[in-house]
Scaffold this motif. Structure first.
Motif, PDB file in Angstrom:
ATOM      1  N   ARG A 219       0.816  -1.210   0.000  1.00 16.61           N
ATOM      2  CA  ARG A 219       0.000   0.000   0.000  1.00 16.61           C
ATOM      3  C   ARG A 219       0.851   1.260   0.000  1.00 16.61           C
ATOM      4  N   SER A 220       1.968   1.188   0.692  1.00 16.79           N
ATOM      5  CA  SER A 220       2.784   2.382   0.800  1.00 16.79           C
ATOM      6  C   SER A 220       3.408   2.760  -0.548  1.00 16.79           C
ATOM      7  N   ARG A 221       3.443   1.821  -1.465  1.00 11.76           N
ATOM      8  CA  ARG A 221       4.090   2.115  -2.742  1.00 11.76           C
ATOM      9  C   ARG A 221       3.112   2.539  -3.832  1.00 11.76           C
ATOM     10  N   ILE A 222       1.855   2.291  -3.623  1.00 11.98           N
ATOM     11  CA  ILE A 222       0.919   2.635  -4.682  1.00 11.98           C
ATOM     12  C   ILE A 222      -0.099   3.663  -4.185  1.00 11.98           C
ATOM     13  N   SER A 223      -0.535   4.432  -5.104  1.00  9.26           N
ATOM     14  CA  SER A 223      -1.617   5.367  -4.803  1.00  9.26           C
ATOM     15  C   SER A 223      -2.703   5.136  -5.844  1.00  9.26           C
ATOM     16  N   GLU A 224      -3.810   5.811  -5.639  1.00 10.26           N
ATOM     17  CA  GLU A 224      -4.918   5.648  -6.570  1.00 10.26           C
ATOM     18  C   GLU A 224      -4.478   6.033  -7.982  1.00 10.26           C
ATOM     19  N   LEU A 225      -3.720   7.086  -8.036  1.00  5.01           N
ATOM     20  CA  LEU A 225      -3.293   7.598  -9.329  1.00  5.01           C
ATOM     21  C   LEU A 225      -2.430   6.591 -10.072  1.00  5.01           C
ATOM     22  N   SER A 226      -1.397   6.099  -9.367  1.00  2.58           N
ATOM     23  CA  SER A 226      -0.497   5.173 -10.039  1.00  2.58           C
ATOM     24  C   SER A 226      -1.230   3.878 -10.372  1.00  2.58           C
ATOM     25  N   LEU A 227      -2.208   3.566  -9.549  1.00  2.00           N
ATOM     26  CA  LEU A 227      -2.980   2.361  -9.800  1.00  2.00           C
ATOM     27  C   LEU A 227      -3.709   2.460 -11.134  1.00  2.00           C
ATOM     28  N   THR A 228      -4.383   3.580 -11.350  1.00  5.58           N
ATOM     29  CA  THR A 228      -5.166   3.682 -12.579  1.00  5.58           C
ATOM     30  C   THR A 228      -4.274   3.904 -13.785  1.00  5.58           C
ATOM     31  N   VAL A 229      -3.270   4.721 -13.605  1.00  5.22           N
ATOM     32  CA  VAL A 229      -2.494   5.103 -14.777  1.00  5.22           C
ATOM     33  C   VAL A 229      -1.514   3.997 -15.171  1.00  5.22           C
ATOM     34  N   ASP A 230      -0.841   3.424 -14.212  1.00 10.39           N
ATOM     35  CA  ASP A 230       0.230   2.484 -14.535  1.00 10.39           C
ATOM     36  C   ASP A 230      -0.141   1.029 -14.295  1.00 10.39           C
ATOM     37  N   ILE A 231      -0.638   0.772 -13.118  1.00 12.61           N
ATOM     38  CA  ILE A 231      -0.581  -0.606 -12.642  1.00 12.61           C
ATOM     39  C   ILE A 231      -1.729  -1.477 -13.148  1.00 12.61           C
TER      40      ILE A 231
ATOM     41  N   PRO B  15      17.584  17.886   6.953  1.00 18.01           N
ATOM     42  CA  PRO B  15      16.557  18.926   6.853  1.00 18.01           C
ATOM     43  C   PRO B  15      15.286  18.359   6.225  1.00 18.01           C
ATOM     44  N   HIS B  16      14.244  19.211   6.159  1.00 18.64           N
ATOM     45  CA  HIS B  16      13.043  18.809   5.415  1.00 18.64           C
ATOM     46  C   HIS B  16      13.429  18.524   3.977  1.00 18.64           C
ATOM     47  N   LEU B  17      12.791  17.510   3.429  1.00 10.95           N
ATOM     48  CA  LEU B  17      13.137  17.125   2.065  1.00 10.95           C
ATOM     49  C   LEU B  17      11.939  17.310   1.147  1.00 10.95           C
ATOM     50  N   LEU B  18      12.223  17.734  -0.027  1.00 15.61           N
ATOM     51  CA  LEU B  18      11.189  17.771  -1.056  1.00 15.61           C
ATOM     52  C   LEU B  18      11.677  16.899  -2.198  1.00 15.61           C
ATOM     53  N   VAL B  19      11.156  15.692  -2.259  1.00 13.36           N
ATOM     54  CA  VAL B  19      11.591  14.748  -3.292  1.00 13.36           C
ATOM     55  C   VAL B  19      10.618  14.844  -4.441  1.00 13.36           C
ATOM     56  N   TYR B  20      11.147  15.158  -5.603  1.00 13.52           N
ATOM     57  CA  TYR B  20      10.239  15.275  -6.743  1.00 13.52           C
ATOM     58  C   TYR B  20      10.823  14.606  -7.956  1.00 13.52           C
ATOM     59  N   GLY B  21       9.949  14.289  -8.845  1.00 16.02           N
ATOM     60  CA  GLY B  21      10.364  13.598 -10.051  1.00 16.02           C
ATOM     61  C   GLY B  21       9.179  12.889 -10.647  1.00 16.02           C
ATOM     62  N   PRO B  22       9.332  12.446 -11.884  1.00 15.23           N
ATOM     63  CA  PRO B  22       8.188  11.811 -12.543  1.00 15.23           C
ATOM     64  C   PRO B  22       7.823  10.478 -11.911  1.00 15.23           C
ATOM     65  N   SER B  23       6.641  10.062 -12.232  1.00 17.32           N
ATOM     66  CA  SER B  23       6.126   8.826 -11.665  1.00 17.32           C
ATOM     67  C   SER B  23       6.946   7.636 -12.164  1.00 17.32           C
TER      68      SER B  23
ATOM     69  N   ASN C  97       5.247  15.079  -7.870  1.00 15.35           N
ATOM     70  CA  ASN C  97       5.714  14.885  -9.240  1.00 15.35           C
ATOM     71  C   ASN C  97       6.402  16.124  -9.784  1.00 15.35           C
ATOM     72  N   SER C  98       5.843  17.282  -9.426  1.00 14.19           N
ATOM     73  CA  SER C  98       6.407  18.501  -9.984  1.00 14.19           C
ATOM     74  C   SER C  98       6.360  19.578  -8.923  1.00 14.19           C
ATOM     75  N   THR C  99       7.384  20.413  -8.886  1.00 15.25           N
ATOM     76  CA  THR C  99       7.421  21.464  -7.865  1.00 15.25           C
ATOM     77  C   THR C  99       6.632  22.686  -8.283  1.00 15.25           C
ATOM     78  N   SER C 100       6.134  22.696  -9.497  1.00 18.45           N
ATOM     79  CA  SER C 100       5.477  23.910  -9.976  1.00 18.45           C
ATOM     80  C   SER C 100       4.214  24.205  -9.199  1.00 18.45           C
TER      81      SER C 100
END
Lengths: 920, 356
Positions: free
Chosen positions: A705-717, B36-44, B166-169
């Protein structure tokens, strides 16, 4: 005042003096009305002469005065004929002034003629009336000639004409002589002269008083209104009262023939109401409808534009036929029409209420109205309906049956409507038993509705009215004919002294959408502002005629997508030049008004969005569509800002969307519109899919559960996951799988469990069993029109399902063992290790049982219950045998894991501890 | 844990397959026991969450892998109850505040405060702070993001935030400036291929390199997707063949068909059909931004060079409006109509050019 006293005195004298004669006269009149002696005697002539003055005596004195005057005017020769021939002239003077003057003059005249006493009769009518009643007849006499006299109050009396008209023939000399000889001057001439002088004096005094009063009033007026204002105010109030009466009320129709509304509607309603005649009045039904028809035909004759009307008739012939059929339908067994309620519907101001009232009156009913101003909560409504339909006014002259009119029913609460429905359907309770003799027993059954009910509403499709609609005789009210309305308006304005030509009135009608009330109100408003001349310009500039009413959404959409027709030409020639001209501005305003009055911007824009693409607009380059969408997205943006920032002042810009769409997409054709469902459908389906996904997510173990979200579920998985879940499986028993296949199966089940998916057996409507994925996420990722994904066979799914169940049980047990690690492993150890170290639970129990059953010695009894003496040798053998049995049983129990005991009637004879893991 | 994605997910920073230098940096970051606080971003599908979990494990040890799901109920000031699921270990708490929709501000305020306000008792054996992991921060409303600002500073002593997006914008500036931004880019095609072949080797399968390359291209270098595709291929057919059809997600196929429909005809009627298809996509929980992006990339592949700039321009314009508005379908359709207009004009001009 002494004058009057004198007069009374005189009168009394008269009575005394002439009492005998009067009596005789009366006797003659009554006893022998026909047998008058043909040859007049002296006596007869005397009576005759006296007669005419006496006869009008019963009337007003003023008449008498007239008569007397006439008598003198005609030289007394035709004393009898004068009232006879000139009875018209006897009509009383209309004004009190005249009245007074005659009053005053009479004594003078009578003075001469010697009839003084008679002049006073009205003041003391009692004694005269006795005699008068005998010669003044209320109805025409049976035989002989008579004359009719009508007084000012409309009472008509008949005076018998004496056969003996000798008076005419008698020479005047003789009559004069007779006069003198009769001594009619009961008072000395001196007295009469005195009276005259007195009267003159009084007149002079009165005159002088009047003059002085006038003078003084003039002074007060000059110096300030002291007494004046009151009078003026009175005047004002009077004027105000006259003015405050709305013209609408003053000129509202009172008869069927005056109705302005559509004839067909009128006739239908009347016919329907006449259907009730059988039950309400007990009349036969067939007699009535022709009469109603005749009425309508008459009406038709009056109509100036019959041709147009006929044409109209043809257009909705089919609808009218349906209505006719309803009206011709059989009465039910209470002799009531099939539809107990008539429902009039139409926009305001067409005269629905007026029609209902007029027709109910026309059909002989007493109207009872319930409208929105009354309390219409359920109980009150019930009471009022019952009162109106089951009772009848006993007091007063109003003996007619009631007809209930429920006005503005679309605003009534649903509870009230339900009560009305219950009232309508109440018959069903007693209906069966009563049957044919219902008319006879009418009085007894209180519950049954026996009076017509007319409902009136603006919006026929109000949700509350839905159930009522099916049980009601529906009459949609068409627009009033502008020509007829104009005619009526012209009449009204003529009566009120306003000048308005037909064109102006037509413009007014058009502006108000043929709303009668609004038209008349506007006229009155203009009149009240002092305008006696009304022209088109005034009508156009006045803003009063317009209604701020919200019509349906469909109306708005239709107006938006349809160009107004024809009437543009009259408004201005600028229309052809382009939408920016006068016509365009008007359309702009019109649509803006409509859109802003509707208020439901969300729905409106949704409807526009759903329908604009199906409009027939020439748009080869798609520029218009782009423009429209630009506006749509602008309004969406606005909406977002309004909702998010609570900035409702921006809301005023929302109706402009409709205006733009009107100018972009309006077409002359009637648009075919559909109700906008798309958004709602989309939301519903989105919600369904969301729910499926969240059900799936809810039970997924946390590590996944910690690795998937609703979004990734529909779009990818999900799509790929479903593919992975459909491996190729050999359609054989899983026992026969190879190790590789077993491994594959295990992985599959693992995955399904990890992602909270399972197969559920379901039955299709056709009766076939299928396994469907639970939760239904396959629906959430399936798109229409794409090739279907590979599916597992029924057997494969069945296998997987069973294997999954087993796996679940296995895991559950494993989990339980993990949870209480003390219990499970210990037992395992015990069962494998030597059993002798400690006796098992069940062994202990078993030994006890064995001992109990075998060791317990019961006294033996024979067939009759007597104790049998045991034989010593047998006892011995049995004792040894018992011991051995007990021992052998005990050891056997101790040695084996399996044991059994026969329990009668119980099936779980064999007991053993079995673990799931041993079975799987 | 049988999907390859789950089975072969690296659990420690040292075992990461790609962006190794970043992994080293992260390791160094937490070496001192604080960050520190982290902001991890990047594509799915780039491995953001994997890296975060590895980092936490580095920090707290294996304890962070003992996860449990907690159902929390928060009462909003309007007395409305908000239910939200959190995934927590003893050391961290993972929340997706956007699950609460418009009420995410309340979640931020209540939930994080309660976590942050509690102090660790035994700071000697454990870290003195907990970690709150917020996912999908870019879907937070502005209100919620503003609510986060002060919380981040105030509870610095007891709590570290890791924001994942996913994006910082869409993350407001104040929050970006309070965090150390860590970008996790997508793996390169080669990296994806190598990961795929490693996994297949562990599974005892042989993966042709052509297929691996094809999969990595089809997946758009989204590693999660690539692994799923690979497994789907395995289910479909084994042994692998080099020119095997790679299964795709349905919505992508559908979107491509939609784009083809737009290109093949431009008329209001076609727009109506496209609308139905767009509705279909939206109802299948595909976010409007992704639809827009997919549509543009599909359409661009059909466009001439000089048209591309224009199409991209209008796409950007309507995408912006999409963000401002509420009803995605209007904006998607507006974009489609605009594209139709441009494309039609272009084609007609081209025809005219041919004639003369």
């Amino acid at each position: 005042m002494d004058e009057y006293d004198e007069m009374y005195g005189i009168e009394d004298d008269y009575d005394q003096q002439f009492a005998d004669e009067l009596e005789v006269l009366a006797e003659r009149d009554i006893v022998k009305p026909t047998k008058n002696p043909p040859s007049p005697s002296e006596e007869g002539i005397e009576n005759l002469l006296r007669d005419p003055p006496i006869t009008p005596k019963a009337k007003r004195q003023k008449q008498e005065g007239g008569v007397v005057k006439r008598l003198f005017g005609s030289q007394l020769t035709d004393e009898v004929t004068a009232p006879m021939t000139r009875s018209d002239d006897i009509t009383p003077p209309s004004s009190p002034e005249q009245y007074a003057s005659t009053h005053r003059s009479t004594p003078a005249v009578l003075d001469i003629s010697g009839f003084a006493a008679f002049s006073q009769t009205p003041q003391r009518p009692a004694p005269a009336a006795v005699s008068a009643s005998q010669c003044v007849l209320k109805r025409p006499p049976l035989g002989g000639e008579y004359i009719t006299v009508t007084d000012s109050s409309g009472n008509r009396v008949y005076l018998r004409q004496k056969e003996n008209t000798g008076g005419k023939l008698a020479d005047p000399r003789r009559i004069l002589h007779l006069d003198g000889s009769l001594g009619l001057l009961s008072e000395p001439i001196e007295v009469l002269r005195e009276q005259v002088a007195e009267r003159h004096h009084q007149q002079v005094v009165e005159e002088s008083q009047r003059l002085s009063e006038m003078l003084s009033r003039g002074v007060t007026e000059q110096f300030g209104e002291l007494g004046g204002p009151e009078e003026e105010e009175e005047d004002n109030v009077d004027e105000e009262g006259r003015r405050s009466r709305l013209w609408v009320d003053r000129f509202s129709p009172h008869h069927y023939t005056e109705l302005l509304s559509d004839d067909f509607t009128n006739r239908c309603l009347l016919k329907w109401l006449k259907l009730w005649d059988t039950v309400v009045f007990g009349r036969e039904r067939k007699v009535r409808p022709p009469q109603a028809d005749r009425h309508a035909q008459n009406q038709n004759k009056f109509k100036p534009n019959q041709a147009a009307e006929n044409a109209n008739f043809k257009t909705f012939k089919t609808k009218s036929q349906i209505t006719e059929e309803i009206l011709e339908a059989e009465l039910d067994h209470y002799k009531r029409p099939k539809f107990k309620v008539a429902m009039l519907s139409g926009p305001p101001g067409l005269g629905k209420t007026t029609l209902a009232h007029v027709i109910a009156k026309h059909a002989g009913y007493n109207v009872v109205e319930i409208n929105a101003s009354d309390d219409r909560s359920a109980e009150v409504f019930q009471r009022r309906i019952d009162t109106a339909t089951q009772m009848k006014s006993v007091l007063g002259t109003n003996q007619r049956p009631n007809c209930l009119i429920i006005d503005e029913i679309d605003g009534a609460p649903t509870a009230a409507i339900n009560i009305l429905l219950a009232t309508l359907n109440r018959k069903d309770g007693h209906g069966g038993e009563e049957g044919g003799e219902s008319t006879k027993k009418k009085k007894k059954k209180e519950g049954v509705l026996l009076r017509p009910i007319i409902c009136i509403c603006n919006d026929l499709y109000a949700p509350a009215l839905r159930p009522l609609r099916q049980q009601a005789f529906l009459l949609a009210f068409p627009q009033t004919q502008p020509s007829r309305l104009t005619q009526r308006l012209a009449e009204i304005s003529r009566v009120q002294g306003m000048k308005a030509d037909t064109g102006t009135l037509m413009a007014l009608c058009e502006k108000t959408d043929n709303d009668i009330r609004s038209c008349i109100n506007t006229l009155q408003f203009l009149h009240g502002r002092g305008q006696r001349m009304v022209d088109t310009r005034t009508v156009q500039s006045v803003a009063v005629g317009q209604k701020d009413q919200s019509k349906g959404l469909f109306h708005l959409w239709q107006e938006t997508f349809q160009l107004p027709r024809l009437k543009r030409k009259r408004v201005g020639p600028g229309f052809e030049e382009g939408p920016g001209e006068g016509g365009g501005a008007q359309r702009f305003q019109h649509i803006l008004l409509l859109a802003s009055s509707s208020g439901e911007y969300e729905k409106v824009s949704q409807g526009l969005y759903d329908n604009y693409l199906s409009m027939r607009v020439r748009d080869p380059h798609m520029h218009i569509v782009c423009e429209g969408l630009q506006w749509l997205s602008f309004s969406d943006q606005l909406n977002q800002v309004i909702m998010h920032g609570q900035n409702f002042s921006l809301m005023r810009y929302l109706p402009f969307l409709s205006v733009t769409f009107h100018f972009l997409f309006a077409h002359a054709h009637v648009p075919r519109l559909s109700y906008p469902h798309s958004q709602h459908e989309a939301t519903t389906r989105l919600q369904a899919n969301r729910n499926a996904l969240s059900t799936m997510l809810a039970e997924i173990p946390p590590s996944v559960r910690s690795r998937i979200s609703e979004l990734s579920l529909t779009v990818d998985i999900l799509t790929l996951l479903l593919d992975i879940l459909c491996p190729k499986l050999r359609p054989v028993n899983p026992q026969l799988f190879s190790t590789r296949e077993k491994q594959q199966m295990r992985e599959l089940i693992d995955t399904m469990l990890a992602y909270n998916l399972s197969y559920r057996q379901d039955r299709t409507p056709e009766g076939q069993y299928t396994y469907i994925l639970e939760p239904r996420v396959d629906e959430a990722v399936k798109f229409p029109g794409l090739p279907p994904r590979r599916q597992l066979t029924y057997q494969a799914k069945q296998t997987i399902s069973r294997e999954m169940e087993q796996e679940k049980m296995r895991r559950a047990e494993h989990l339980m063992m993990l949870r209480n690690p003390a219990a499970a492993p210990k037992e395992k150890v015990k069962s494998t290790s030597d059993p002798k170290s400690s006796k098992k639970n069940h062994q202990q129990r078993l030994e006890n049982i064995v001992r109990q059953t075998t060791v317990e010695i019961r006294p033996e009894v024979d067939f009759f219950g007597r104790a049998v003496a045991p034989k010593p040798q047998r006892l011995l053998t049995s004792e040894t045998g018992e011991k051995s049995v007990e021992q052998s049983m005990g050891t056997a129990v101790g040695n084996s894991d399996v044991w059994f005991r026969f329990n009668e009637g119980v099936s779980n004879a064999v007991r053993r501890n079995v673990y799931i893991r041993e079975l799987l | 844990m049988s999907l390859w994605v789950d089975k072969y997910r690296p659990v420690s920073l040292g075992k990461l397959d790609y962006h190794k230098e970043q992994a080293v940096q992260l390791k160094n970051l937490v070496q001192c026991g604080d960050f520190p606080h982290l902001l991890v971003y990047g594509p799915s599908g780039a491995g953001k969450k994997t890296r975060i979990m590895c980092l936490l494990k580095e920090l707290y040890g294996a304890g962070v892998e003992k996860l449990r799901i907690e159902h929390q109920t928060i009462v909003a000031p309007s007395k409305k109850k908000i239910e939200i699921n959190t995934i927590a270990s003893n050391y961290h708490l993972e929340v997706n505040p956007s699950d609460a929709g418009n009420q995410d501000r309340v979640v931020i305020q209540e939930l994080i405060k309660t976590v942050a306000q509690s102090q660790q008792i035994q700071s000697s054996t454990q870290r003195e702070f907990k970690v709150v992991l917020l996912t999908e921060v870019d879907r937070l409303t502005k209100d919620a993001q503003h609510a986060l600002r002060r919380t981040m500073e105030k509870y610095m002593g007891t709590c570290r935030l890791i924001l994942c997006c996913n994006s910082t914008s869409k993350v407001i500036g104040p929050i970006r400036s309070r965090c150390l931004a860590v970008r996790v880019p997508l793996p390169s095609t080669e990296e994806v291929c190598s990961v795929l072949s490693t996994v297949c080797k562990k599974e005892g399968l042989t993966l042709p390199s052509e297929l691996a390359r094809q999969i990595s291209e089809r997946s758009g270098r989204n590693l999660r997707k690539a692994l799923l595709m690979c497994e789907a291929c395995r289910v479909q057919q084994y042994p692998f063949s080099a020119d095997q059809a790679v299964p795709e997600t349905d919505w992508e196929v559908y979107l491509r068909e939609t784009a083809n429909a737009i290109v093949s005809q431009q008329s209001p009627q076609r727009l109506m059909e496209v609308r139905a298809r767009l509705y279909e996509l939206l109802t299948h929980c595909i976010p409007a931004e992704i639809i827009m992006k997919g549509l543009v990339s599909e359409l661009l592949s059909n466009c001439d060079g000089q048209l591309k700039t224009e199409v991209t321009h209008i796409a950007a314009y309507y995408e912006h409006r999409l963000q401002l508005g509420n009803k995605a379908i209007y904006h998607l359709e507006a974009f489609t109509a605009k594209f139709m207009a441009i494309y039609k004009k272009f084609m007609e001009d081209g025809l005219d050019g041919l004639v003369f």
